[in-house]
Write a protein that holds these residues in place. Structure first.
Motif, short mmCIF file in Angstrom:
data_model
loop_
_atom_site.label_atom_id
_atom_site.label_comp_id
_atom_site.label_asym_id
_atom_site.label_seq_id
_atom_site.Cartn_x
_atom_site.Cartn_y
_atom_site.Cartn_z
N UNK A 137 38.85 31.94 38.46
CA UNK A 137 39.24 32.20 37.08
C UNK A 137 38.88 31.04 36.16
N UNK A 138 38.31 31.37 35.00
CA UNK A 138 37.97 30.37 33.99
C UNK A 138 38.73 30.69 32.72
N UNK A 139 39.69 29.82 32.36
CA UNK A 139 40.44 30.03 31.11
C UNK A 139 39.53 29.95 29.90
N UNK B 160 42.03 41.91 40.04
CA UNK B 160 42.07 40.59 39.42
C UNK B 160 41.67 40.71 37.95
N UNK B 161 42.52 40.23 37.06
CA UNK B 161 42.18 40.14 35.64
C UNK B 161 43.09 39.11 34.99
N UNK B 162 42.61 38.48 33.96
CA UNK B 162 43.42 37.54 33.18
C UNK B 162 44.05 36.43 34.02
N UNK B 163 43.39 36.04 35.10
CA UNK B 163 43.92 34.96 35.93
C UNK B 163 45.07 35.37 36.82
N UNK B 164 45.27 36.67 37.00
CA UNK B 164 46.36 37.16 37.82
C UNK B 164 45.85 38.23 38.78
N UNK B 165 46.64 38.52 39.80
CA UNK B 165 46.26 39.52 40.81
C UNK B 165 47.38 40.53 40.97
N UNK B 166 46.98 41.80 41.11
CA UNK B 166 47.93 42.90 41.34
C UNK B 166 47.55 43.62 42.63
N UNK B 167 48.50 43.80 43.52
CA UNK B 167 48.27 44.62 44.72
C UNK B 167 48.55 46.07 44.36
N UNK B 168 47.56 46.93 44.52
CA UNK B 168 47.65 48.30 44.04
C UNK B 168 47.19 49.27 45.13
N UNK B 169 47.21 50.56 44.79
CA UNK B 169 46.68 51.61 45.64
C UNK B 169 45.46 52.24 44.97
N UNK B 170 44.46 52.59 45.76
CA UNK B 170 43.32 53.32 45.22
C UNK B 170 43.29 54.71 45.82
N UNK C 247 29.71 36.31 35.57
CA UNK C 247 31.16 36.36 35.38
C UNK C 247 31.61 37.80 35.17
N UNK C 248 32.82 38.10 35.60
CA UNK C 248 33.38 39.45 35.49
C UNK C 248 34.70 39.41 34.74
N UNK C 249 34.97 40.46 33.96
CA UNK C 249 36.25 40.56 33.28
C UNK C 249 37.33 41.03 34.25
N UNK C 250 36.95 41.94 35.15
CA UNK C 250 37.87 42.47 36.15
C UNK C 250 37.17 42.49 37.50
N UNK C 251 37.90 42.14 38.53
CA UNK C 251 37.37 42.21 39.90
C UNK C 251 38.32 43.08 40.71
N UNK C 252 37.75 44.01 41.46
CA UNK C 252 38.54 44.86 42.35
C UNK C 252 38.09 44.59 43.79
N UNK D 90 53.78 42.13 35.50
CA UNK D 90 53.82 41.47 36.81
C UNK D 90 52.52 40.79 37.16
N UNK D 91 52.14 40.91 38.39
CA UNK D 91 50.96 40.20 38.87
C UNK D 91 51.32 38.81 39.33
N UNK D 92 50.41 38.22 40.09
CA UNK D 92 50.60 36.87 40.62
C UNK D 92 49.51 35.96 40.11
N UNK D 93 49.90 34.81 39.57
CA UNK D 93 48.90 33.85 39.09
C UNK D 93 47.95 33.50 40.23
N UNK D 94 46.64 33.63 39.97
CA UNK D 94 45.63 33.45 41.01
C UNK D 94 44.46 32.65 40.47
N UNK D 95 44.12 31.56 41.14
CA UNK D 95 43.01 30.72 40.69
C UNK D 95 41.68 31.24 41.21
N UNK D 96 41.68 31.76 42.44
CA UNK D 96 40.43 32.26 43.01
C UNK D 96 40.72 33.24 44.12
#
Length: 327
Positions: free
Chosen positions: A220-222, A283-293, A245-250, A200-206
């Motif tokens: 996101x930079x491809x 945020x990772x791989x140009x996509x976003x996931x809404x999650x719980x922490x 640059x970051x591989x993953x952003x929370x 899943x996830x949603x395509x996200x540019x920024x």
């Protein structure tokens, strides 16, 4: 322990703190010279600091990083395994960089600690915390915390001032003078999971996170397979001109409340609560996931899960955690 023993121990701890603060003030290099939150200068001497690294076991090096405009570009932040971004006085931001798998030659600019840092760092066992100083009333709390506190007041040879930058944005750390070698991945007791991206996830540019007087944008930079970091509307670069640059952003939504401390201008120091539960966006791989922490206790790492409780894997590489106030 009897009352007399407790009294002697408390008196000894207070004496050590006072002696270290006096030495720090005499050195004239702990406080950061009038920046927000540096109204009380000092540097606690941790009890038990003489114990060997092997007795403590592998522990992360954590450095408080100045993030005011005159402090940029940063040095050594790109080598961190985890970078935390938090709101401080006046709606500004500050960073905290965690080093485990590699140590840069230099890190900085270094600035002062905050009360909420102590709660956040409990998950790292007994880390080494490098910072420029702290408000005087906060020093006893730092002295009692399970960490190795290092400042110019008790580790002068590990810090230096860059004469080409204005004070207080010119204090730097030589990590190898505090930690002889990188402790390794075992020191990253964050609770994070790494691996393949979840479904899943949603395509996200920024994505942009705004504080009252600061902001972070991740684009996101491809070509780089990374999230390029922007600060206050400008590209964030390292001192050698490389884009951060970051591989993953929370983006972690937390309760931000007033603390018992104020800076020298009278601004209250925000307290960022990192124990509890709530919503987050990964945020990772140009996509976003809404999650719980969730983080049940201060000694626990933080877990991030999907709606059905499945752990959310992060991408291999640097992780940025930006604490945002719960709407």
């Amino acid at each position: 322990m009897g009352r007399g023993a407790r009294g002697r121990r408390a008196a000894t701890t207070a004496a050590l703190l006072a002696a270290t603060v006096t030495a720090a003030l005499a050195a004239g290099c702990t406080g950061g010279g009038g920046g927000p939150g540096d109204d009380g200068r000092g540097s606690p001497k941790e009890s038990g600091q003489g114990e060997s690294p092997s007795a403590r076991g592998p522990s992360a090096l954590v450095v408080k990083i100045d993030n005011a405009s005159p402090a940029r570009p940063h040095t050594g932040v790109d080598a961190a395994d985890v970078v935390y971004a938090e709101q401080v006085e006046g709606g500004l931001s500050r960073l905290m960089a965690v080093y485990a798998t590699r140590l840069p030659e230099t890190v900085g600019p270094v600035r002062s600690a905050r009360e909420s840092d102590l709660e956040l760092l409990r998950q790292y066992g007994r880390p080494t915390l490098a910072f420029s100083g702290a408000q005087k009333k906060l020093l006893p709390l730092i002295g009692e915390a399970p960490l190795r506190a290092e400042t110019p007041g008790n580790a002068a040879d590990a810090f230096f001032r860059d004469s080409g930058r204005p004070t207080p944005h010119n204090l730097y750390l030589r990590p190898e003078r505090l930690v002889p070698e990188a402790p390794g991945t075992s020191a990253l007791t964050t609770g994070f999971h790494y691996g393949a991206a979840p479904a899943g996830g949603t395509a996200t540019a920024s994505r942009t996170v705004r504080y009252p007087a600061a902001g972070f944008t991740f684009t996101w930079s491809d070509s780089r397979d990374r999230w390029l970091v922007g600060m206050d509307g400008m590209p964030a670069t390292t001192a050698d001109g490389q884009r951060m640059a970051a591989a993953t952003v929370v983006v972690q939504y937390v309760k931000v409340r007033e603390s018992a401390f104020r800076d020298f201008l009278g601004n209250n120091t925000p307290y960022t609560e990192t124990v509890g539960s709530g919503k987050a966006t990964v945020l990772r791989d140009g996509r976003a996931w809404d999650v719980r922490w969730k983080r049940e206790k201060a000694v626990d790492g933080t877990t991030f899960t999907t709606g059905d409780g499945t752990p959310v894997n992060f991408a291999k590489g640097q992780v940025w955690v930006v604490f945002a106030k719960t709407p």
